[in-house]
Design a protein around this motif. Structure first.
Motif, PDB file in Angstrom:
ATOM      1  N   VAL A  34      50.524  44.639  32.349  1.00  0.00           N
ATOM      2  CA  VAL A  34      50.306  43.867  30.888  1.00  0.00           C
ATOM      3  C   VAL A  34      49.176  43.438  32.888  1.00  0.00           C
ATOM      4  CG1 VAL A  34      49.230  41.537  30.046  1.00  0.00           C
ATOM      5  CG2 VAL A  34      51.280  43.698  29.705  1.00  0.00           C
ATOM      6  N   LYS A  35      47.431  43.201  31.672  1.00  0.00           N
ATOM      7  CA  LYS A  35      46.077  42.793  33.060  1.00  0.00           C
ATOM      8  C   LYS A  35      45.369  42.012  31.784  1.00  0.00           C
ATOM      9  CE  LYS A  35      43.178  43.760  36.432  1.00  0.00           C
ATOM     10  NZ  LYS A  35      44.243  42.139  37.380  1.00  0.00           N
ATOM     11  N   GLU A  36      45.235  40.634  32.487  1.00  0.00           N
ATOM     12  CA  GLU A  36      43.959  40.053  31.355  1.00  0.00           C
ATOM     13  C   GLU A  36      43.319  41.133  31.515  1.00  0.00           C
ATOM     14  OE1 GLU A  36      41.961  35.874  30.668  1.00  0.00           O
ATOM     15  OE2 GLU A  36      43.422  35.787  32.766  1.00  0.00           O
ATOM     16  N   ILE A  37      42.215  41.092  31.026  1.00  0.00           N
ATOM     17  CA  ILE A  37      40.631  41.593  30.902  1.00  0.00           C
ATOM     18  C   ILE A  37      40.065  40.538  31.068  1.00  0.00           C
ATOM     19  CG2 ILE A  37      39.287  42.894  29.456  1.00  0.00           C
ATOM     20  CD1 ILE A  37      41.527  43.708  27.573  1.00  0.00           C
ATOM     21  N   PRO A  38      38.794  40.824  31.594  1.00  0.00           N
ATOM     22  CA  PRO A  38      37.653  39.235  31.600  1.00  0.00           C
ATOM     23  C   PRO A  38      37.103  39.822  30.262  1.00  0.00           C
ATOM     24  CG  PRO A  38      38.514  40.468  33.876  1.00  0.00           C
ATOM     25  CD  PRO A  38      39.161  41.042  33.117  1.00  0.00           C
ATOM     26  N   SER A  39      36.806  39.050  29.845  1.00  0.00           N
ATOM     27  CA  SER A  39      35.663  38.307  28.895  1.00  0.00           C
ATOM     28  C   SER A  39      35.059  37.131  28.975  1.00  0.00           C
ATOM     29  CB  SER A  39      37.081  39.241  27.731  1.00  0.00           C
ATOM     30  OG  SER A  39      35.948  38.994  26.294  1.00  0.00           O
TER      31      SER A  39
END
Length: 294
Positions: A34-39
């Motif tokens: 799991v990896k946060e998506i920069p948005s």
């Protein structure tokens, strides 16, 4: 690491929470990284799950209905549109200390277009998407978010102008806003996406590949879907977008006012916490005022 919070009532969300939620409710995906998506998204937090999935979690209570709305409408809209849109593959429940429903969606490859750099071809393809949406004939469509009369945004827009006094040219911004209020309204409501921000578009090789984020979609003023003319396009690409859609002057003026109103409200609110949204809001204001003066 927890995502940066933009709202006072925002939930605590991080990669560890997503791992626990997925592991507990979707064992078939347990163990995927799991990896946060920069948005620059303001309502939902996004995480990549493995190579082919994303997890979408509301940051605030106001975003919870978005998940249910997309669950109902994405499968109905997808066959009617010319580019890919999100596909839900799982609907999660509250758990692990997280209070709301959430979703798992298919990953869509692409990059977010840069405001001011979009070419004519992308503008024409985006116009084609708007036309396809306008042609949808689903009789039970909800009211589109922000799809009502411009006057419903008047109080909040004027309040934002007061906050921005000394920061932008508020006199000309007010004049551009009031020109939209004075323009004749639409002949009839149509289906529209209602939130065509650059962050909700994906391109591959300069071509429109996908459109994201459909909770705002529904029936309303067709001017709502003209906002890319000022939040993404410029010069020749804006002209190509307008010519491809062939809307009347009143619709164009209302669209410009809608783009301006959104930007005026976003700029003071998100400047401390969301540089992407704040930068795009400033871009919109600059583009609208330049367009209004020409």
């Amino acid at each position: 690491m927890a995502a940066v919070k933009m709202h006072a009532d925002e939930a605590d969300i991080d990669e560890e929470l997503v791992l626990r939620l997925v592991g507990a409710q979707f064992p078939e995906y347990a163990g995927l990284p799991v990896k946060e998506i920069p948005s620059s998204g303001t309502v939902n937090a996004m995480y990549r799950l493995g190579d082919s999935l994303t997890v979408r979690l509301p940051r605030i209570a106001g975003g919870v209905s978005d998940i249910a709305t997309e669950s109902e409408w994405l499968p109905r809209l997808a066959p009617l549109l010319p580019v890919e849109i999100p596909t839900q593959v799982g609907l999660g429940e509250p758990g692990e200390g997280y209070p709301w429903i959430w979703s798992i969606n298919r990953w869509i490859e692409g990059t977010v277009p840069v405001a001011g750099e979009a070419g004519v071809e992308l503008a024409i393809e985006l116009a084609g998407f708007v036309q396809a949406f306008r042609a949808i004939d689903l009789a039970d469509g909800p009211a589109a978010y922000r799809g009502g009369p411009l006057s419903t945004q008047d109080e909040e827009t004027r309040s934002a102008l007061e906050q921005l006094d000394g920061w932008i040219d508020t006199d000309n911004a007010l004049a551009a806003w009031e020109s939209g209020l004075a323009a004749p309204g639409p002949a009839a409501p149509v289906w529209l996406h209602a939130d065509l921000m650059p962050s909700n578009l994906l391109v591959r090789g300069g071509r429109l590949a996908a459109v994201l984020d459909f909770p705002t979609s529904g029936v309303g003023d067709p001017a709502c879907d003209l906002i890319p003319a000022w939040n993404l396009l410029s010069g020749a690409s804006r002209t190509a977008f307008r010519e491809a859609l062939d809307f009347d002057d009143a619709t164009w003026i209302r669209g410009r006012a809608r783009a301006l109103s959104m930007a005026l409200i976003q700029l003071p609110y998100y400047r401390p916490t969301n540089p992407g949204i704040a930068a795009n809001a400033q871009y919109v204001i600059d583009q609208v005022l330049g367009d209004f003066a020409s």
